[in-house]
Design a protein around this motif. Structure first.
Motif, mmCIF file in Angstrom:
data_model
loop_
_atom_site.group_PDB
_atom_site.id
_atom_site.type_symbol
_atom_site.label_atom_id
_atom_site.label_comp_id
_atom_site.label_asym_id
_atom_site.label_seq_id
_atom_site.Cartn_x
_atom_site.Cartn_y
_atom_site.Cartn_z
ATOM 1 N N PHE A 197 11.011 -7.000 6.975
ATOM 2 C CA PHE A 197 9.981 -7.286 5.975
ATOM 3 C C PHE A 197 9.448 -6.024 5.306
ATOM 4 C CE2 PHE A 197 10.157 -11.154 8.316
ATOM 5 C CZ PHE A 197 9.610 -12.155 7.532
ATOM 6 N N ASN A 198 9.839 -4.856 5.817
ATOM 7 C CA ASN A 198 9.273 -3.607 5.309
ATOM 8 C C ASN A 198 7.746 -3.665 5.267
ATOM 9 O OD1 ASN A 198 11.341 -1.607 4.761
ATOM 10 N ND2 ASN A 198 12.169 -3.087 3.311
ATOM 11 N N ALA A 199 7.172 -4.349 6.251
ATOM 12 C CA ALA A 199 5.717 -4.486 6.353
ATOM 13 C C ALA A 199 5.368 -4.862 7.784
ATOM 14 C CB ALA A 199 5.211 -5.552 5.395
ATOM 15 N N SER A 200 4.237 -4.385 8.233
ATOM 16 C CA SER A 200 3.742 -4.710 9.562
ATOM 17 C C SER A 200 2.549 -5.650 9.437
ATOM 18 C CB SER A 200 3.320 -3.437 10.304
ATOM 19 O OG SER A 200 2.082 -2.964 9.765
ATOM 20 N N ALA A 208 -10.885 1.617 6.439
ATOM 21 C CA ALA A 208 -11.732 0.834 5.541
ATOM 22 C C ALA A 208 -10.906 -0.187 4.764
ATOM 23 C CB ALA A 208 -12.465 1.750 4.573
ATOM 24 N N CYS A 209 -9.713 0.188 4.336
ATOM 25 C CA CYS A 209 -8.830 -0.747 3.641
ATOM 26 C C CYS A 209 -8.361 -1.855 4.584
ATOM 27 C CB CYS A 209 -7.630 -0.014 3.052
ATOM 28 S SG CYS A 209 -8.041 1.025 1.622
ATOM 29 N N ARG A 210 -8.121 -1.498 5.838
ATOM 30 C CA ARG A 210 -7.715 -2.533 6.814
ATOM 31 C C ARG A 210 -8.853 -3.539 7.011
ATOM 32 N NH1 ARG A 210 -6.199 -6.134 9.464
ATOM 33 N NH2 ARG A 210 -4.786 -6.153 11.254
ATOM 34 N N LEU A 257 -0.853 2.574 6.436
ATOM 35 C CA LEU A 257 -1.175 1.384 7.216
ATOM 36 C C LEU A 257 -0.049 1.030 8.174
ATOM 37 C CD1 LEU A 257 -2.909 -0.926 4.583
ATOM 38 C CD2 LEU A 257 -3.878 -0.214 6.782
ATOM 39 N N ALA A 258 1.182 1.338 7.794
ATOM 40 C CA ALA A 258 2.322 1.056 8.670
ATOM 41 C C ALA A 258 2.230 1.831 9.974
ATOM 42 C CB ALA A 258 3.631 1.390 7.952
ATOM 43 N N PHE A 259 1.536 2.948 9.930
ATOM 44 C CA PHE A 259 1.440 3.803 11.115
ATOM 45 C C PHE A 259 -0.013 3.935 11.573
ATOM 46 C CE2 PHE A 259 5.149 5.087 8.663
ATOM 47 C CZ PHE A 259 6.156 4.968 9.617
#
Length: 314
Positions: A232-235, A18-20, A34-36
């Protein structure tokens, strides 16, 4: 009982998906999960199986919906963004980015640089062992232009270039994020090393703020050729990362090079597990010939090597 377990299994995947959909990173534990995102297909699939066994119609619909939406986002993102820039190719540019984990992977990094001979090298967590190794083992004749920020453990960073460099003010952040302007085939190309803080629960504010600084930089130079590369420590499942792409009109070289969803961290797991947090982001003046991840010993990150082409798209 099966229906109850099915509902329990669906709670976390539903919240994260839902957040995505809502284009938000929310708060802990959502940014970490979210990263996974691909991992959430497992509990959602198990929930669907339990709902089928219990003949729980609501659960079947719920689980199928979560699987469908998660599956949509898990597919290789940005599929179809393969149009080449207008203008002729004026230079081939190979870019290597690597997080060497406190300098531990220095030996393998040096070997990769000597073997691959990339034109631009971005190194994160370049501790003293790393910066000294680059100075000692990589000849100035090969990489005469360098922007090295000395630092212990994760604080050091380095940009090595075969092209002339003009050092520019970097991003003011916890870990070194140096900036330079390279002259490539007569064009000025902005180079920014990225290494914001990771989204650990106690440091979520720092992660947001420093990704926001990268977004601001990207927006500032969006009308000029540029490369932002690093950890970036983010996907691309993180809204904060997608805002960097949007602000700078940037594209992800790994995606365009056929390596979407290839995990770059942690190295202990393989596709489809893990997450891709190491990126080479390029402006619209660049096209991508190839992208591949390299295994380096003694680091929890895979290095990324991309072969780019700079177009004279004035």
């Amino acid at each position: 009982m099966a229906a109850w377990f099915s509902a329990l299994l669906l709670l976390v995947p539903t919240a994260v998906v839902a957040c995505r959909v809502a284009d938000t990173d929310a708060t802990t534990p959502v940014p970490q999960l979210l990263a996974f995102l691909p991992w959430l297909l497992v509990p959602a699939g198990a929930a669907l199986l339990l709902a089928l066994l219990a003949r729980w119609r609501t659960g079947m619909i719920w689980a199928a919906a979560v699987l469908a939406v998660a599956g949509w986002f898990v597919r290789p993102y940005d599929t179809g963004l393969t149009e080449k820039p207008s203008g002729k190719v004026i230079a081939g540019v190979e870019v290597l980015t690597s997080n060497v984990e406190f300098g531990n992977a220095t030996e393998d990094l040096l070997a990769a640089i000597k073997r691959e001979q990339p034109d631009l090298v971005f190194v994160q967590e370049c501790a003293e062992e790393c910066s000294q190794g680059l100075a000692r083992e990589i000849p100035l004749a090969d990489y005469p232009h360098r922007n090295v920020v000395e630092g212990k453990l994760a604080f050091g960073s380095a940009i090595l270039s075969k092209y002339p460099l003009r050092t520019a003010p970097g991003i003011d952040s916890t870990l070194a994020q140096p900036n330079s302007v390279a002259e490539i085939a007569g064009r000025e190309v902005h180079l920014q090393l990225a290494h914001p803080m990771p989204p650990i629960p106690s440091g979520l504010g720092d992660w947001r703020r420093e990704l926001g600084q990268i977004r601001t930089y990207a927006a500032t130079v969006k009308d000029a050729p540029g490369i932002i590369a690093g950890d970036f420590n983010a996907s691309q499942d993180h809204a904060a990362f997608r805002r960097v792409l949007d602000a700078g009109k940037l594209r992800d070289a790994a995606v365009l090079g056929g390596a979407a969803r290839t995990p770059s961290w942690p190295t202990m797991v393989s596709r489809p597990l893990g997450t891709q947090i190491d990126h080479v982001l390029i402006s619209e003046e660049f096209s991508v010939r190839s992208a591949r991840f390299l295994e380096l010993a003694d680091t929890d990150h895979r290095a990324l090597l991309t072969k780019l082409e700079l177009h004279d798209a004035r």
